[in-house]
Every structure is written in structure tokens, then in C-alpha cells.
Design a protein around this motif. Sequence first.
Motif, PDB file in Angstrom:
ATOM      1  N   UNK A   1      -6.372  -5.070  -3.736  1.00  0.00           N
ATOM      2  CA  UNK A   1      -7.600  -4.389  -3.756  1.00  0.00           C
ATOM      3  C   UNK A   1      -7.460  -2.988  -4.604  1.00  0.00           C
ATOM      4  N   UNK A   2      -8.217  -2.813  -5.405  1.00  0.00           N
ATOM      5  CA  UNK A   2      -8.004  -1.482  -5.936  1.00  0.00           C
ATOM      6  C   UNK A   2      -9.134  -0.381  -5.610  1.00  0.00           C
ATOM      7  N   UNK A   3      -8.838   0.638  -5.410  1.00  0.00           N
ATOM      8  CA  UNK A   3      -9.574   2.005  -4.907  1.00  0.00           C
ATOM      9  C   UNK A   3     -10.716   2.077  -6.281  1.00  0.00           C
ATOM     10  N   UNK A   4     -11.971   2.200  -5.731  1.00  0.00           N
ATOM     11  CA  UNK A   4     -12.916   2.317  -6.638  1.00  0.00           C
ATOM     12  C   UNK A   4     -12.814   3.695  -7.563  1.00  0.00           C
ATOM     13  N   UNK A   5     -12.338   4.667  -6.474  1.00  0.00           N
ATOM     14  CA  UNK A   5     -12.414   6.166  -6.614  1.00  0.00           C
ATOM     15  C   UNK A   5     -11.180   6.332  -7.640  1.00  0.00           C
ATOM     16  N   UNK A   6     -10.050   5.895  -7.076  1.00  0.00           N
ATOM     17  CA  UNK A   6      -8.691   6.453  -7.869  1.00  0.00           C
ATOM     18  C   UNK A   6      -8.071   5.375  -8.617  1.00  0.00           C
ATOM     19  N   UNK A   9      -3.599   0.831  -6.210  1.00  0.00           N
ATOM     20  CA  UNK A   9      -3.795  -0.464  -5.361  1.00  0.00           C
ATOM     21  C   UNK A   9      -3.351  -0.445  -3.901  1.00  0.00           C
ATOM     22  N   UNK A  10      -4.059  -1.155  -3.435  1.00  0.00           N
ATOM     23  CA  UNK A  10      -4.151  -1.031  -1.773  1.00  0.00           C
ATOM     24  C   UNK A  10      -4.115  -2.601  -1.291  1.00  0.00           C
ATOM     25  N   UNK A  11      -3.621  -2.566   0.051  1.00  0.00           N
ATOM     26  CA  UNK A  11      -3.637  -3.753   0.587  1.00  0.00           C
ATOM     27  C   UNK A  11      -5.206  -4.586   0.573  1.00  0.00           C
ATOM     28  N   UNK A  12      -5.093  -5.621   0.932  1.00  0.00           N
ATOM     29  CA  UNK A  12      -6.378  -6.414   0.823  1.00  0.00           C
ATOM     30  C   UNK A  12      -7.294  -5.863   1.999  1.00  0.00           C
ATOM     31  N   UNK A  15      -8.407   0.001   5.042  1.00  0.00           N
ATOM     32  CA  UNK A  15      -9.685   0.394   5.205  1.00  0.00           C
ATOM     33  C   UNK A  15      -9.953   1.576   4.263  1.00  0.00           C
ATOM     34  N   UNK A  16      -8.911   2.203   4.280  1.00  0.00           N
ATOM     35  CA  UNK A  16      -8.741   3.526   3.597  1.00  0.00           C
ATOM     36  C   UNK A  16      -7.610   3.433   2.583  1.00  0.00           C
ATOM     37  N   UNK A  17      -8.104   4.155   1.227  1.00  0.00           N
ATOM     38  CA  UNK A  17      -7.050   4.183   0.125  1.00  0.00           C
ATOM     39  C   UNK A  17      -5.804   5.014   0.466  1.00  0.00           C
ATOM     40  N   UNK A  18      -4.693   4.313   0.326  1.00  0.00           N
ATOM     41  CA  UNK A  18      -3.395   4.941   0.777  1.00  0.00           C
ATOM     42  C   UNK A  18      -3.165   6.426  -0.142  1.00  0.00           C
ATOM     43  N   UNK A  19      -3.813   6.191  -1.367  1.00  0.00           N
ATOM     44  CA  UNK A  19      -3.649   7.421  -1.990  1.00  0.00           C
ATOM     45  C   UNK A  19      -4.579   8.447  -1.944  1.00  0.00           C
ATOM     46  N   UNK A  20      -5.861   8.163  -1.935  1.00  0.00           N
ATOM     47  CA  UNK A  20      -7.078   9.134  -1.947  1.00  0.00           C
ATOM     48  C   UNK A  20      -7.670   9.243  -0.517  1.00  0.00           C
ATOM     49  N   UNK A  21      -7.557   8.210   0.079  1.00  0.00           N
ATOM     50  CA  UNK A  21      -8.247   8.172   1.671  1.00  0.00           C
ATOM     51  C   UNK A  21      -9.665   7.817   1.415  1.00  0.00           C
ATOM     52  N   UNK A  22      -9.846   7.270   0.235  1.00  0.00           N
ATOM     53  CA  UNK A  22     -11.451   6.755   0.144  1.00  0.00           C
ATOM     54  C   UNK A  22     -11.530   5.523   1.176  1.00  0.00           C
ATOM     55  N   UNK A  23     -12.731   5.604   1.531  1.00  0.00           N
ATOM     56  CA  UNK A  23     -13.118   4.504   2.658  1.00  0.00           C
ATOM     57  C   UNK A  23     -13.379   3.302   1.690  1.00  0.00           C
ATOM     58  N   UNK A  24     -12.466   2.392   1.924  1.00  0.00           N
ATOM     59  CA  UNK A  24     -12.662   1.229   1.188  1.00  0.00           C
ATOM     60  C   UNK A  24     -13.564   0.332   1.549  1.00  0.00           C
TER      61      UNK A  24
END
Length: 329
Positions: A1-6, A9-12, A15-24
Motif C-alpha cells: 500500500x502506498x501512502x497517498x500523502x508521501x 510504500x507501507x505494509x498492506x 494503519x500509519x505511514x512508516x515515513x510520514x505517519x499519515x493515517x492510512x
Amino acid sequence: MYCKKCGAKNKDDARFCAKCGCDMTQKIIAQDHKEQKKTEKKLKPVEKKSKPAKKSASNPILRNVIFVVICVAVGIGAAFIYQQQKKEKQNSTTAKNNIIKSTESATEDSTIQTTKTEEGFDPNQYNTQTQTLPYTDNTSMNLSACTKTNNYEKATSKDGAFSFIYPKTIFNDSSADDENDEYTLEYRDIKEDELKISVEVSVEEAEYSEDPVKSVKSKYSDQKESIKTLGYDYPKGGKDPKIYDGKASMIVMGYEDDEKKEAKYSLITSDGEDTYIMEIKFIDTDYTDSYKEINYIVDCMYRGCSFTNSSYKVRTYQQFKNDEMGEKK
């Protein structure tokens, strides 16, 4: 799953982006919502634009017009049927009436024919539109009206040789043969088929030329022959006729039946050349009453006749009842 904000790539299941912490989670919801909307849009049926309704029976105004037209048509049809039935009924009634009239006419004709054959009387001849003398179209006999001296009509022969008077309110038939000097007046009760009164005034050649006495005596005997009960004669006994101005006159009155109902009065005058006769027959309701109205009428006709040889004028009914002779001519 890719963060829409930054875009990391994150795990499917992150819940939160590992890089920017955006609420997935929001991303997933948003995406899911977007996918849902795409799906709804894809599944939503295409609404076809309905065609404009035809102006037919579904149109309220048109429906009303059609309803009115139908009602009128039904009304006209019903009226036509009613008129046809009425016409047929009238035709049937007319035909029925015609049959009844034809039957009645046939019956009447049969009755008339029988009457003519058996009794010698034809009711058709008593047509009040074809009377010869005036005042002889009465529908009933009015004797009381004839007790007035002004209620009499005068008739004169064509050659002016004689005249006579008669009551206006008695007779329903008359005839005149001017060529032969014969006049007849009658009243016949059509319902009872009975002759109530008849008057015959006639002239014939004297039986004994230039002998008025013999001529009048001979006719007197003829008139007296049918009388069963003598009531009155003049001169009394029928022996010596009254002579006046070269004319001889005699009178005979009596009844032609035993019941004294069929009265007969005859005045005969002869000048030796012609013999004049006035014969009056009538139904007498009471032979014991000498002063009844019908007797007064006979008295008036006698005095009002030009060949009577009477020296008196027509008298009033009161004078008649009082045995007063009245005024002289």
C-alpha cells in the motif's frame, strides 16, 4: 500500500505511514468510498427520457370531451328509438281506430238500409244543411217559443197564388216543389224514429170544373176517410161549405188511431179551378186538452194561410186560451 500523502510504500495492513505517519485508514476509506461511488455509478440504471404523453384519452380535457360526445350520442339514439316506438304505437292506434270506425260505419249503413227497407224512412234525408225553407233546421221542437205571434215565417208560392205561415222553432226538414206547388215541412225525432209533426201544403186541379162546392166536398170526404175519431169539422156535419169571394172552404180534424194520439187537421179550399189543401199531422200528448201549445200552432197556421177563408187575423196565445176571436182582417 502506498501512502497517498508521501507516496512511501507501507505494509498492506499498516494503519500509519512508516515515513510520514499519515493515517492510512483515511486513505482506505476515501478510496473505498471512491470505489463505492464508481460502483454505484456503474450499477445505476440509465433513466430513459419518457416520451411526451399523446393527447389521447389520458388527457383529462379530451376525456371529458369524449364523455360528453358519448352521452350525446347515447341520448340521440335513445330519443330516436323512443320516437320510432311512439310512431309505431300511433300507427297501431290509428289502424285500430280505423278498423273501429269502419265497423261502426258498416253497422250504421246496415242500420240505415234496414230502416229504409222496413220502415220507409231514410235518416240521411234529414240533413240540416240542405233544407229548402228557412228555419227548418231545428235540432229539437220548441213549442213554447211558437206561442209568440212574431215567431212565424211566411212562405209564398212561386206564382204568388197562395201563401202560408209556419213556426220557426219546430221543423227539422222541408222541401218545396215550386213547379207543382207542393210544400212539405216535418219534424222527425231521429233517435226514436218517430214523426212528431208534418205539414203538407199543395194545389191540385179541381175535381169538378167551375164547381167549388162539389170540389171541396169531394176532397173533404177523402181527408175524412182516414179519421177514426172525429174531433171537429167546419161547417159542422160537412154539409154546407163556407163560401167567400167565390171560394168554398171546409175543415176536418180528428184522430187516425184508437188511442187518439195521431191527430190530423185538414183545411180544404176550392175556387172551381184549383183545390188548395193544408194537411197537418202531429202526435197529440193529451187529446183532452184543447188549449195546449200544438193546438195554438195549428190555429195560427189556419189563420195565416191565404186560402183559409177566415175573417180573423192571427190571435195571441192568451186570446186563444180565453176563446177570444181577436182582431178581424
